[in-house]
Design an enzyme around this catalytic site. Structure first.
Site, mmCIF file in Angstrom:
data_model
loop_
_atom_site.group_PDB
_atom_site.id
_atom_site.type_symbol
_atom_site.label_atom_id
_atom_site.label_comp_id
_atom_site.label_asym_id
_atom_site.label_seq_id
_atom_site.Cartn_x
_atom_site.Cartn_y
_atom_site.Cartn_z
ATOM 1 N N SER A 172 0.859 -1.115 -0.023
ATOM 2 C CA SER A 172 0.086 0.056 0.034
ATOM 3 C C SER A 172 0.680 1.269 -0.019
ATOM 4 C CB SER A 172 -0.703 0.041 1.135
ATOM 5 O OG SER A 172 -1.810 -1.181 1.242
ATOM 6 N N ASP A 173 1.884 1.308 0.978
ATOM 7 C CA ASP A 173 2.659 2.549 1.085
ATOM 8 C C ASP A 173 3.516 2.816 -0.364
ATOM 9 O OD1 ASP A 173 2.104 3.440 3.485
ATOM 10 O OD2 ASP A 173 3.621 2.441 4.632
ATOM 11 N N ILE A 174 4.232 1.502 -0.879
ATOM 12 C CA ILE A 174 4.831 1.826 -2.089
ATOM 13 C C ILE A 174 4.087 1.928 -3.206
ATOM 14 C CG2 ILE A 174 6.474 0.512 -3.409
ATOM 15 C CD1 ILE A 174 7.434 -1.115 -1.082
#
Length: 405
Positions: A172-174
């Site tokens: 999700s973050d990347i």
């Protein structure tokens, strides 16, 4: 390697009001492509990722070093009016602002999009949130694990319904950082064409749900709710990892021709005419039986043997490398995905490089990650602050300038 001045985003100034992973991933990509990224940090602790270290890790946290190389750090207390005025002055001479605060937080401080666009109408303002800018959950904070679960991603990852796992990386973050960088560049192209700035929004939820293409397509088409299948593919068989006598391989029978080659290499040409495996749909319907047959054959030799044999027959195959094997492989160096970077405390370390090349050249100048507030005075002097002003701001605890002890 290209120098910063030769890169596509040379001359673009980015003000990074974000921390931990999603926003800094966006900033890292923009920096690697030539942008000047000024990282605004709270103090004394700075970006929370500075503390994400394991017991025994020396100096700055390795993850922070990875995601923040090439950036300049300015430590400012934006809770104070004078600190907010500093951000306004920096935004006035910046092209891009990125932020990942909860909805409304920067608006309340007078640093939201509407406020900063009045100062700089050409500004590209990029926000990365947890659940998106609208809707009943827009005010909630976002965390990679939680959004992977919410989006359905974890429900299709693992070996079965009772053995769900989180993907090992921060999907999700990347991906949110990558989408943010794409949005920023797209908005900047629009600005070059029209002279107007833009508001860019993405979120961890959108970034997670984008990973669900195959599974969403099946659900929208016939209501099928996917379950985890280990390393297998929802639409192709055989297309997964397999255990060998020693080691494991990833084997791709992505089309009929590759399937026939696999059967021939394993010395079972009769599989080709087996009614259970005649077509791709047949193989999917009988995936378990097919997996048992292939696994039984692969167990007779080591992974290195099968890789050599399959490659000689032009079958898609590769080893299941661990992190060390992947990072040390000569191919990784050949495409500049592992690069040497100066360490803030002296010496060199290694980092992942930029995954995009321009004109066949890797856009990476090996600039290191900064200490908290390492560039505060330099950046603010460039913005017109006098030495007396900076001394006064530092004495009031509004800014922090790193000094070598």
């Amino acid at each position: 390697m290209k120098s910063s001045n030769d890169l596509p985003l040379a001359g673009v100034r980015v003000l990074e009001l974000s921390q931990i992973m999603a926003g800094p991933t966006c900033g890292l990509m923009l920096s690697d492509m030539g942008a000047e990224v000024i990282k605004i940090e709270k103090f004394p602790g700075g970006d929370d990722a500075r503390g994400y270290a394991k017991p025994g890790d020396p100096g700055l946290a390795p993850g922070f070093l990875m995601l923040n190389r090439g950036k300049r750090s300015v430590a400012v207390d934006i809770r104070k009016p004078a600190g907010r005025q500093i951000i306004e002055r920096l935004a006035a001479r910046s092209d891009v602002v990125t932020e990942n605060f909860r909805r409304g937080k920067l608006d309340a401080l007078g640093l939201g999009y509407e406020a900063l666009r009045k100062i700089n109408p050409q500004l590209v303002y990029c926000s990365i949130s947890g659940y998106g800018p609208t809707g009943p959950m827009a005010d909630k904070g976002g965390f990679d694990l939680v959004l992977q679960a919410f989006s359905g991603l974890i429900s299709v990852t693992g070996s079965g319904p009772d053995n769900l796992v989180k993907p090992g990386n921060s999907v999700s973050d990347i991906n949110a950082g990558i989408l943010a960088a794409l949005g920023v560049v797209t908005a900047y192209v629009k600005r070059l064409r029209t002279g107007e700035g833009s508001r860019v929004d993405t979120s961890l939820l959108q970034a997670s749900m984008q990973q669900m293409y195959w599974f969403a397509a099946a659900y929208f088409f016939n209501g099928a709710i996917a379950e985890p299948m280990g390393t297998a593919h929802p639409l192709i068989a055989p297309y997964q990892t397999y255990k060998c006598r020693t080691g494991q391989i990833a084997l791709g029978g992505g089309n009929q021709a590759n399937w026939k080659r696999i059967a021939s290499v394993l010395d079972h040409p009769e599989w080709i005419d087996d009614v259970r495996f005649l077509t791709g749909r047949d193989r999917l319907a009988n995936r378990d039986a097919l997996e048992r047959l292939i696994t039984a054959e692969l167990a007779k030799q080591d992974a290195s043997h099968w890789i050599s044999v399959f490659e000689s027959h032009d079958v898609p195959v590769g080893p299941v490398n661990n992190v060390k094997e992947a990072m040390e492989h000569p191919q990784t160096r050949a495409i500049d995905m592992v690069v040497d970077v100066e360490h803030p405390d002296g010496g060199t370390t290694r980092s992942l490089g930029c995954p995009i090349h321009f004109d066949g050249v890797a856009p990476h100048d090996t600039a290191r990650a900064p200490h908290i507030g390492e560039h505060t005075f330099d950046v603010l002097k460039e913005a017109g602050f006098s030495t007396d002003e900076l001394t006064d701001l530092e004495s009031q605890g509004i800014v922090l300038q790193h000094r070598v002890s």
